[in-house]
Design an enzyme around this catalytic site. Structure first.
Site, mmCIF file in Angstrom:
data_model
loop_
_atom_site.group_PDB
_atom_site.id
_atom_site.type_symbol
_atom_site.label_atom_id
_atom_site.label_comp_id
_atom_site.label_asym_id
_atom_site.label_seq_id
_atom_site.Cartn_x
_atom_site.Cartn_y
_atom_site.Cartn_z
ATOM 1 N N SER A 99 0.654 -0.991 0.157
ATOM 2 C CA SER A 99 0.049 0.011 -0.079
ATOM 3 C C SER A 99 0.964 1.351 -0.024
ATOM 4 O O SER A 99 1.635 1.526 0.872
ATOM 5 C CB SER A 99 -0.848 -0.085 1.340
ATOM 6 O OG SER A 99 -1.781 1.105 1.132
ATOM 7 N N SER A 100 0.879 2.008 -0.955
ATOM 8 C CA SER A 100 1.887 3.160 -1.241
ATOM 9 C C SER A 100 1.854 4.082 -0.112
ATOM 10 O O SER A 100 0.664 4.220 0.484
ATOM 11 C CB SER A 100 1.673 3.703 -2.753
ATOM 12 O OG SER A 100 1.609 2.915 -3.645
#
Length: 392
Positions: A99-100
Site C-alpha cells: 500500500s503506497s
C-alpha cells in the site's frame, strides 16, 4: 476502533495537507472518509535482515496504518508469507505488493484532474485502498481496477465490499489495460513501468489523461500523458517524485544474482572519481533522472561484502564498483562496457545542459516508438524509451 480510526484519518489528512500533497476539497473528503485500516489488516515491516508481520490488534498497528509510509503487504508473490512470519518470526523476501505512501497516492490522484462523471481505469488493485478513494470521489460505477494476481483481487474486492463499494475489480494483465470497460477518461497506474503500454492510450478517449510512474533501476518520475486517437500521446514528467513496485510484466532480473555471477574481477580497470555514488542513484539527486536515461537497465546494488561499496551492473556482464574510502571515491569496472565512464560522460553532458531537473523532460508515444525529450518535443536532446531488454 471507530473513534480512533476517525481521529487517525483526520491526522493523516492534515499531514498530507502540510506536505502539499493534498489540496483538492473532494480528495480531502475522500481521504477523511475511506478507512485505510480495512485494507491493511496485516502487513510487513523491516526486521533486521528480514520482514516481521504486523496484524490488527498488535501494538501500534492502527498508528502505522495511518502513517504516511508505504506498507508492504506481500513477499515474493506468495500469499502465505504472513502466516509463515507469524509462526516463525522474521522471514526473508522481496516485496511484491504494497500500500503506497498516502502522500504519493494523493499527488497522483490530484494529477488525474478528474471531474464528476469521469470513467477511470486503475492498473494495480493491490489492497484496494486506492480504488476505494476513487469510488468515494467518482462513484463505484465509474471505477475499474485490475490486477494480475488473483489473490490480491479477491482480498481487494472483499475489503471494498466491507466499505460499501463494488467497482469492476477483475483479474487481468494491466499491461493490456481492460478492454471490456473502455473507453476511459483517465488511466492511473499504481505500479511502475519502463515504457508506456500502448493499450492504455488506445483505451483512453482523445484528450483523456494517463498518469503513471516511469521507473528504471536508476531514475524515476511521475508522468501525465494526454491521449490522442490510437496509441498516441504526449506529456510531461512531473516535478514530484514517485516510486512504485514494477508492473509484473516490467520486472527486471535480480541484480544481486547478476553481481554473484560476475567473473573474476582481478583484471578490472581501476581509478578514482570525484562523483559520490549518491549523485547517481539517490532519489534526492537532481542528476539521477538524467543518469537513468544514459544507463537504461543498469541496476545499483550494495556490495554484500562492503557496506561502503555499491555495484552498477547490467545483464550483458558490464559492471562498475564504487567505493568510498578515506575521503576518496575508488572505482573498478569491467565487462563489455565501462559503465562508470558512461556515468562520467553523462554527468558532463547534464552539466552542459544546465543541470535539468526531471520536470524539464517530457515523453512522446507513437506506434513507431517512445522517447524522452528535454524541454520540447522537437528538442535535439532525445532518448529512446523502450521496454527493458532483460526483464524476467
Amino acid at each position: 476502533m471507530t473513534v480512533g480510526a476517525v481521529r487517525e484519518r483526520r491526522r493523516l489528512v492534515e499531514v498530507l495537507r502540510r506536505e502539499d500533497a493534498l489540496s483538492d476539497p473532494a480528495w480531502i473528503s475522500a481521504f477523511r472518509r475511506v478507512p485505510r485500516h480495512v485494507f491493511l489488516p496485516r502487513f510487513f515491516v523491516p526486521d533486521n535482515s528480514g520482514w516481521a508481520a504486523v496484524a490488527e490488534g498488535d501494538d501500534g498497528w492502527l498508528q502505522q496504518v495511518y502513517a504516511d509510509r508505504v506498507l508492504v503487504t506481500q513477499l515474493d508473490d506468495d500469499p502465505s508469507g504472513w502466516a509463515r512470519a507469524r509462526r516463525g518470526g522474521p522471514i526473508p523476501g522481496t516485496p511484491t505488493c504494497s500500500s503506497s505512501m498516502p502522500a504519493i497516492m494523493a499527488i497522483m490522484l490530484e494529477e488525474l484532474r478528474v471531474t464528476d462523471g469521469d470513467r477511470v481505469l486503475e492498473v494495480g488493485s493491490g489492497t484496494g485502498y486506492n480504488a476505494a478513494l476513487l469510488c468515494r470521489r467518482l462513484g463505484a460505477s465509474h471505477v475499474s481496477t485490475v490486477d494480475i494476481d488473483a489473490h490480491l483481487v479477491h482480498t481487494a474486492r472483499r475489503a471494498l465490499a466491507r466499505c460499501g463499494y463494488a467497482p469492476s475489480c477483475e483479474v487481468y494483465d494491466g499491461a493490456q489495460g481492460f478492454p471490456p470497460n473502455a473507453p476511459y477518461d483517465r488511466v492511473l497506474c499504481t505500479c511502475a513501468v519502463s515504457c508506456i503500454p500502448p493499450a492504455w492510450l488506445e483505451q483512453t478517449r482523445p484528450g483523456g489523461l494517463v498518469v503513471t510512474t516511469l521507473n528504471r533501476p536508476i531514475g524515476a518520475g511521475l508522468v501525465r500523458i494526454v491521449a490522442q486517437r490510437g496509441p498516441l500521446g504526449t506529456g510531461r514528467v512531473l516535478a514530484r517524485d514517485g516510486r512504485f513496485m514494477p508492473l509484473r510484466a516490467h520486472r527486471l532480473a535480480d541484480p544481486e544474482r547478476l553481481v554473484a555471477a560476475l567473473p573474476d574481477r582481478r583484471d578490472a580497470a581501476a581509478g578514482k572519481t570525484t562523483l559520490p555514488i549518491g549523485a547517481v542513484v539517490s532519489p534526492s539527486s537532481r542528476f539521477e533522472f538524467f543518469a537513468g536515461l544514459q544507463l537504461p537497465d543498469v541496476s545499483p546494488v550494495h556490495d554484500p561484502a562492503d557496506r561502503d561499496a555499491t555495484f552498477l551492473v547490467h545483464a550483458d556482464g558490464s559492471w562498475a564498483r564504487h567505493r568510498a574510502r578515506e575521503g576518496d571515491y575508488l572505482v573498478e569496472q569491467g565487462g563489455p562496457r565501462r559503465l562508470w565512464d558512461i556515468v562520467e560522460a553523462a554527468y558532463a553532458t547534464w552539466r552542459s545542459l544546465g543541470e535539468p531537473s526531471r520536470d524539464r523532460f517530457g515523453v512522446t508515444v507513437t506506434p513507431d516508438g517512445q522517447e524522452i525529450w528535454l524541454d520540447t518535443p522537437g528538442s535535439p536532446h532525445r532518448w529512446p524509451l523502450v521496454a527493458s531488454d532483460w526483464q524476467r
